[in-house]
Design a protein around this motif. Structure first.
Motif, PDB file in Angstrom:
ATOM      1  N   ALA A  15       0.830  -1.206   0.000  1.00 51.56           N
ATOM      2  CA  ALA A  15       0.000   0.000   0.000  1.00 51.56           C
ATOM      3  C   ALA A  15       0.864   1.254   0.000  1.00 51.56           C
ATOM      4  O   ALA A  15       2.018   1.234   0.418  1.00 51.56           O
ATOM      5  N   ASP A  62      -2.549   9.136  -4.086  1.00 47.11           N
ATOM      6  CA  ASP A  62      -2.246   7.702  -4.106  1.00 47.11           C
ATOM      7  C   ASP A  62      -3.508   6.901  -4.438  1.00 47.11           C
ATOM      8  O   ASP A  62      -4.543   7.049  -3.787  1.00 47.11           O
ATOM      9  N   SER A  64      -4.204   3.876  -3.968  1.00 45.94           N
ATOM     10  CA  SER A  64      -4.562   2.777  -3.064  1.00 45.94           C
ATOM     11  C   SER A  64      -5.442   3.230  -1.904  1.00 45.94           C
ATOM     12  O   SER A  64      -5.916   2.408  -1.131  1.00 45.94           O
ATOM     13  N   TRP A  84      -8.874   1.960   2.073  1.00 46.31           N
ATOM     14  CA  TRP A  84      -8.168   1.330   0.966  1.00 46.31           C
ATOM     15  C   TRP A  84      -9.131   1.045  -0.166  1.00 46.31           C
ATOM     16  O   TRP A  84     -10.202   0.472   0.037  1.00 46.31           O
ATOM     17  N   GLU A  86      -7.888  -0.299  -3.333  1.00 50.22           N
ATOM     18  CA  GLU A  86      -7.419  -1.446  -4.089  1.00 50.22           C
ATOM     19  C   GLU A  86      -7.460  -2.689  -3.217  1.00 50.22           C
ATOM     20  O   GLU A  86      -7.556  -2.614  -1.997  1.00 50.22           O
ATOM     21  N   ILE A  88      -5.787  -4.821  -1.367  1.00 46.01           N
ATOM     22  CA  ILE A  88      -4.488  -5.026  -0.723  1.00 46.01           C
ATOM     23  C   ILE A  88      -4.463  -6.457  -0.204  1.00 46.01           C
ATOM     24  O   ILE A  88      -4.877  -6.758   0.908  1.00 46.01           O
TER      25      ILE A  88
END
Length: 221
Positions: A15, A62, A64, A84, A86, A88
């Motif tokens: 991340a 970012d 993520s 978050w 994405e 992860i």
């Protein structure tokens, strides 16, 4: 018997790769991870050690994370909360599927250092297999059984806060005259002076609250 495993993982496999590499002097510590009813994972990040404005811009860019919010600021360290976006994989698998507990997570520049507790060694093997199958960079540093109760269970301390307090005590920080300085301690531990100060501050607060008071000082009663 529960097992604690410590390992490193590349930032681009975990991340905040963009934020960490854009501001390589910054140190990011995940304070805690919350799984919501919608299976979203909401981490809290303490950020210290460099130019906060550069990091904050990169943090918001970012891919993520989303819904970035600044929660608190103490001694030049800033606490953020984010979601978050994405998948992860390491966190999702460990936190939801295996049920492991993330004890510590520290990110800087190109990598993260993680400490996690698993119920047994078989779960550690499952986690390693999962990382290998999903081509997640994974380097196991050490694995061991916990030999004493967590300080947090007794005095509300996190493992990092306990380690910081003990390190300061053993180095003579509390002696008169002092045998060392906070700057020297922070350098020996490998974190910024502001991050070390923040840990001492929170450690002292939690220790006093849980060991020396009957009720929390903020309670109206």
């Amino acid at each position: 018997m529960s097992v604690i495993a410590e390992f490193t993982v590349d930032a681009d496999d975990f991340a905040l790769h963009h934020a960490l590499t854009t501001a390589p002097d910054m140190i990011v510590e995940i304070e805690r991870v919350v799984a919501t009813m919608e299976d979203r994972i909401m981490p809290y990040f303490w950020v210290s050690g460099g130019d906060q404005s550069v990091f904050e811009t990169a943090f918001n860019e970012d891919s993520s994370v989303t819904n970035v919010q600044k929660v608190d600021e103490i001694d030049e360290a800033v606490l953020y909360r984010a979601e978050w976006t994405e998948n992860i994989e390491t966190i999702v698998y460990a936190y939801i599927k295996i049920g492991a507990t993330i004890l510590q997570a520290t990110g800087r520049d190109e990598y993260w250092e993680l400490q996690m507790r698993f119920d047994n060694r078989e779960e550690v093997s499952q986690f390693q297999t999962y990382c290998t199958e999903h081509e997640i960079s994974f380097e196991l540093s050490q694995i061991y059984h916990q030999e004493e109760p967590m300080a947090s269970a007794q005095y509300g301390l996190t493992s990092k806060q306990r380690q910081t307090l003990v390190t300061a005590l053993e180095a003579g920080y509390y002696d008169i005259p002092q045998a060392t300085t906070m700057t020297e301690l922070a350098s020996n531990v490998g974190i910024s002076q502001s991050a070390f100060s923040k840990r001492l501050h929170h450690g002292h607060k939690n220790l006093i609250t849980n060991a020396l008071t009957v009720s929390h000082p903020d309670d109206e009663s």
